[in-house]
Design an enzyme around this catalytic site. Structure first.
Site, PDB file in Angstrom:
ATOM      1  CB  CYS A 179      43.618  27.590  30.729  1.00 21.15           C
ATOM      2  SG  CYS A 179      41.807  27.806  29.852  1.00 21.15           S
ATOM      3  CG  HIS A 221      38.841  27.107  33.865  1.00 25.77           C
ATOM      4  ND1 HIS A 221      38.045  28.049  33.625  1.00 25.77           N
ATOM      5  CD2 HIS A 221      39.393  26.814  32.674  1.00 25.77           C
ATOM      6  CE1 HIS A 221      38.251  28.576  32.485  1.00 25.77           C
ATOM      7  NE2 HIS A 221      39.064  27.896  31.761  1.00 25.77           N
TER       8      HIS A 221
END
Ligand SMILES: NC(=O)c1ccc[n+]([C@@H]2O[C@H](COP(=O)([O-])OP(=O)(O)OC[C@H]3O[C@@H](n4cnc5c(N)ncnc54)[C@H](OP(=O)(O)O)[C@@H]3O)[C@@H](O)[C@H]2O)c1
Length: 332
Positions: free
Chosen positions: A126, A239
């Site tokens: 990711c 993130h």
């Protein structure tokens, strides 16, 4: 098209399910699989309910597409079974990402790599997906030779149990109760810590190595230099990354901003006057990776350095959406 979701009760599996629901995929075309712990549970899907089944060797009969997000051990144990049953596998774990003959694909970056698949395509890490979406458009115009990246990674990157832990710990800390970390090795509420993956002899942890190795594989550039520092922060999802690039030739921040403004999967949020830049609350639930703080790297007098700050929903574009986009490539 019959689709099996392995790990359907997890953080990524639930996001995949919600994207399929938004796209109107009929419930009859889905098989939801998880461990014996969740077997028999029902999950809402549109105006119906779907039952979770226990994953077994027989789970993939009649399946065309198997979307795996139940960790590397499960992918290693069952991806071959799914392929033998005739399904194409898209795997969210790190089990096969660096295997020769397994395409590692971000559709905005290297869609053509999918042509070489042998029944299994890997979804990248990711943090790597979010990094390459911001770096690739610049790399195409002016090859990037070196990347220094620091991550601020959401707790949901460690799964549904870690998300629950952050919620519970936050309540505990605010109400003065002691905190006992379980899903993650350290307290996540009102704290941050170095990424919880194993650290190698060179001092880099596994997450940091994934960012370097997967970027090289997708860019087809084994020479690109990447140094990552990965940190978990008490954010539920999304993130964030501080990225410094060195290009082959000089580049201005204006040019970098222009390139990124036209890049697929990227939205520039770079308001210096208003001090408005990418934030997890704005990127949450969004398909695009937000890119801002685009500026000349003041530590590089050659004029080849660019710095920026990005936020991307790692459950969505960093996992579920990228998986669905790969499936779209396969069928399109
Ligand atoms: N979280 C992210 O942001 C993210 C992003 C990209 C990639 N990934 C990768 O995606 C995978 C899943 O991550 P996640 O965050 O969704 O984890 P998670 O929330 O912990 O979910 C794990 C899923 O795997 C299932 N599972 C566990 N053991 C199983 C078994 N023995 N048999 C069948 N199913 C089993 C769980 O089912 P039960 O409900 O039965 O336990 C659950 O559905 C991991 O490989 C992870 O590295 C995660």
């Amino acid at each position: 098209m019959h689709i099996a979701i392995v790990g359907a009760t997890g953080a990524v599996g639930r996001e995949i399910l919600s994207l399929l629901e938004q796209r109107g995929v009929p419930a009859e075309e889905l098989t939801l699989l998880a461990s014996v712990r969740s077997a028999g549970r029902e999950v809402a899907y549109g105006d119906t309910k779907l039952q979770i089944l226990e994953l077994s060797d027989a789970s993939f009969r009649g399946t065309d597409l198997a979307l795996f997000s139940a960790g590397s051990d499960i992918s290693q144990a069952f991806a071959g079974t799914a392929q033998d049953a005739g399904a194409v596998v898209i795997d969210n774990s790190s089990a096969f990402r660096l295997h020769h003959g397994v395409p590692l694909v971000v559709p905005e970056v290297n869609p053509d790599d999918i042509r070489d698949h042998h029944g299994l395509i890997a979804n990248p890490n990711c943090s790597t997906i979010i990094l390459v979406l911001a770096v690739w458009p610049i790399h195409r115009v002016n090859p990037v030779r070196r990347i220094v990246v620091s991550t601020y990674q959401a707790i949901s990157g460690a799964g549904a149990a870690a998300m629950e832990e952050l919620r519970g710990q936050t309540r505990d800390v605010l109400e003065g109760r002691p905190v006992q970390p379980r899903a993650l090795p350290h307290r996540s509420a009102f704290n941050l810590f170095s990424h919880d993956s194993p650290v190698g002899q060179d001092g880099y942890n596994q997450e940091e190595r994934k960012m370097a190795e997967e970027t090289r594989k997708m860019f087809h550039d084994p020479a690109i230099l990447v140094s990552a520092t990965c940190v978990r922060v008490p954010v539920l999802r999304v993130h964030s990354e501080s990225i410094h690039l060195s290009c082959e030739r000089p580049i201005t921040d204006t040019h970098a901003r222009e390139i990124l403004a036209g890049a697929p999967g990227v939205k520039v949020v770079d308001d210096r006057c208003g001090n408005v830049f990418p934030m997890p609350v704005d990127a949450s639930g969004q398909d695009d990776v937000l890119v801002g703080r685009i500026r000349r790297d003041a530590s590089d007098p050659s004029g080849r350095g660019i710095a920026m700050f990005v936020c991307g929903d790692q459950l969505r574009k960093g996992a579920a959406l990228n998986t669905i986009q790969i499936a779209d490539l396969l069928s399109g």
